[in-house]
Design an enzyme around this catalytic site. Structure first.
Site, PDB file in Angstrom:
ATOM      1  CE1 TYR A   1     -25.015   9.837  40.865  1.00  0.00           C
ATOM      2  CE2 TYR A   1     -25.780  10.926  38.858  1.00  0.00           C
ATOM      3  CZ  TYR A   1     -24.746  10.503  39.676  1.00  0.00           C
ATOM      4  OH  TYR A   1     -23.451  10.750  39.312  1.00  0.00           O
TER       5      TYR A   1
ATOM      6  CE  LYS B   1     -29.384  13.647  32.347  1.00  0.00           C
ATOM      7  NZ  LYS B   1     -28.204  12.936  31.834  1.00  0.00           N
TER       8      LYS B   1
ATOM      9  CG  ASP C   1     -31.487  16.719  40.117  1.00  0.00           C
ATOM     10  OD1 ASP C   1     -31.480  17.131  38.945  1.00  0.00           O
ATOM     11  OD2 ASP C   1     -30.569  16.029  40.603  1.00  0.00           O
TER      12      ASP C   1
END
Length: 439
Positions: free
Chosen positions: A152, A275, A247
């Site tokens: 994702y 994050k 990523d």
């Protein structure tokens, strides 16, 4: 210590809150996984949190292994982060003008991650991935992107593709509203399959701008790269002139100070972050070597902008969090607590006769309810073959025991510096009882 939640309740504050939010918000939530659709039941609404503990609107307390899905590596409401934010909020939350914290955080990140020489801050991991892909296409003059099935990279149109029939299949949209023309240049391969990566790069030689992947997958549950897989991708991308785009929104500063790229010794061309670098506030970033990053506007022609990008609150929270993480022994303690939890879960399952595989890298892990004990979970097919019904029963048994897990078999658990030995042991005790109830 967490208080046990009553196993049967009348209409609770969470149920009332969910009914109210469902009338005005799609599914009653701001992100799909929060809705408990994968495990059943009504989502819990949280009033406050501190350290490793959540408190819901009914006053029930839980040990938290979500940590806002990764950012809160120093725990909820960490006093140092709160103090820094409290100081800054009185000075302003956003200026739309440069602030000194942007460069400070950029310098800290560049000093930690070997692949980044320059960085651009954005507001989410989705923005970071979208912008990095645009840059890769501009830098190479190519259109095609390769991604791994099940990985994702935010809700970017070109990345919302379902599994195709083999390594060389073009992706088709997995969400209404995404035109097929948008995903036509997205190619799909299986994670941990170097042969498929080689085949697709050879078939579309000179056409692939970037190979995009989570180096440690967190969005099918935690999947660990096989020995040589990431190194092999680096060699293939170099050979074919494609950029390797890692990523690290989830793994950056989570699996180690230098991220997955440092932990596994692989240097990508471009990196996405998020994050942890925002300390729990909305943030994203992308970076890489200078010659590529200087193509970004206003230095170069590749346009990208954002009103709240680099806002002083997110930068301050990120700086405070990274300062905590770079203290001596911090990552060693995280590793030890996470290993303790992994071992405890395995023992609890073994004692109960429940087949289980636990995948862990650093302070992120996932227990998979597999068909036979220790069966490997290495890619999309082996992840989705797990027993989601058993996970759902386990989830609710843990919740009733005062432990809050991600409400899906296919999410990572996160350990923070606030999870002490005693908290981990309490979690294992709850897990031991839960395992006995789910056969």
């Amino acid at each position: 210590m967490a208080k046990k939640v009553a196993s049967s309740r009348s209409i609770s504050g969470s149920e009332a809150a969910f009914a109210r939010s469902s009338a005005v918000m799609p599914g009653g939530v701001s992100s799909p996984v929060r809705a408990f659709k994968a495990v059943g039941g009504t989502p819990i609404f949280i009033r406050e949190a501190e350290g490793s503990q959540l408190t819901d609107v009914d006053g029930n307390q839980y040990i938290d292994y979500i940590g806002s899905y990764g950012p809160l590596i120093a725990g909820h409401a960490n006093e140092r982060v709160v103090a820094a934010l409290s100081k800054q909020i009185g000075r302003g939350s956003s200026f739309g003008i440069p602030n000194e914290f942007e460069a400070q955080l950029a310098e800290k990140i560049i000093g930690a991650l070997p692949a980044i020489e320059m960085i651009r801050f954005v507001n989410s991991g989705t923005e970071a991935a979208m912008s990095a892909i645009r840059l890769a296409r501009a830098a190479t003059g190519r259109d095609m992107i390769v991604k791994c099935i099940g990985c994702y990279h935010g809700h970017v149109d070109s990345m919302l593709v379902q599994a195709g029939s083999g390594a060389l299949t073009h992706g088709s949209p997995s969400s209404p509203g995404v035109p097929e023309s948008t995903t036509r240049n997205t190619l799909l391969v299986n994670y941990n399959n170097l042969d498929e990566a080689r085949q697709v790069l050879e078939k579309y030689t000179g056409q692939v701008a970037a190979f995009v992947l989570e180096p440690v997958v967190g969005n099918m549950g935690v999947l660990i790269p096989k020995d040589g897989y990431l190194q092999g991708l680096r060699q293939l991308c170099t050979q074919h002139g494609a950029l390797l785009l890692m990523d690290e929104v989830m793994t950056g500063f989570r699996v180690g100070w230098s991220g997955a790229q440092g932990r596994f010794g692989v240097r990508p061309d471009l990196v996405c972050l998020g994050k942890v670098i925002g300390g729990g506030l909305p943030v994203g970033a992308y970076g890489g070597i200078r010659k590529y990053m200087e193509m970004i506007s206003p230095s170069g022609p590749v346009y990208q902008a954002g009103t709240l990008s680099g806002n002083p609150l997110a930068m301050t929270a990120g700086l405070s969090t990274l300062e905590i993480l770079e203290e001596p022994g911090c990552y060693e303690a995280l590793e030890a607590r996470s290993e303790q939890l992994e071992a405890g879960l395995k023992k609890a399952a073994h004692d109960a006769g429940v087949p289980l595989t636990v995948n862990r890298v650093g302070s992120m892990l996932t227990p998979f309810f597999v068909a036979s004990d220790g069966a490997p979970v290495t890619d999309y097919a082996s992840a989705v073959a797990c027993n989601t019904g058993r996970f759902g029963r386990f989830f609710h048994a843990m919740l009733s025991g005062g432990v809050y897990l991600p409400p899906s078999q296919f999410e990572a658990w996160f350990v923070s510096t606030a999870h002490t030995n005693e908290i981990i042991e309490e979690t294992i005790e709850v897990a031991s009882r839960a395992m006995q109830r789910i056969l």
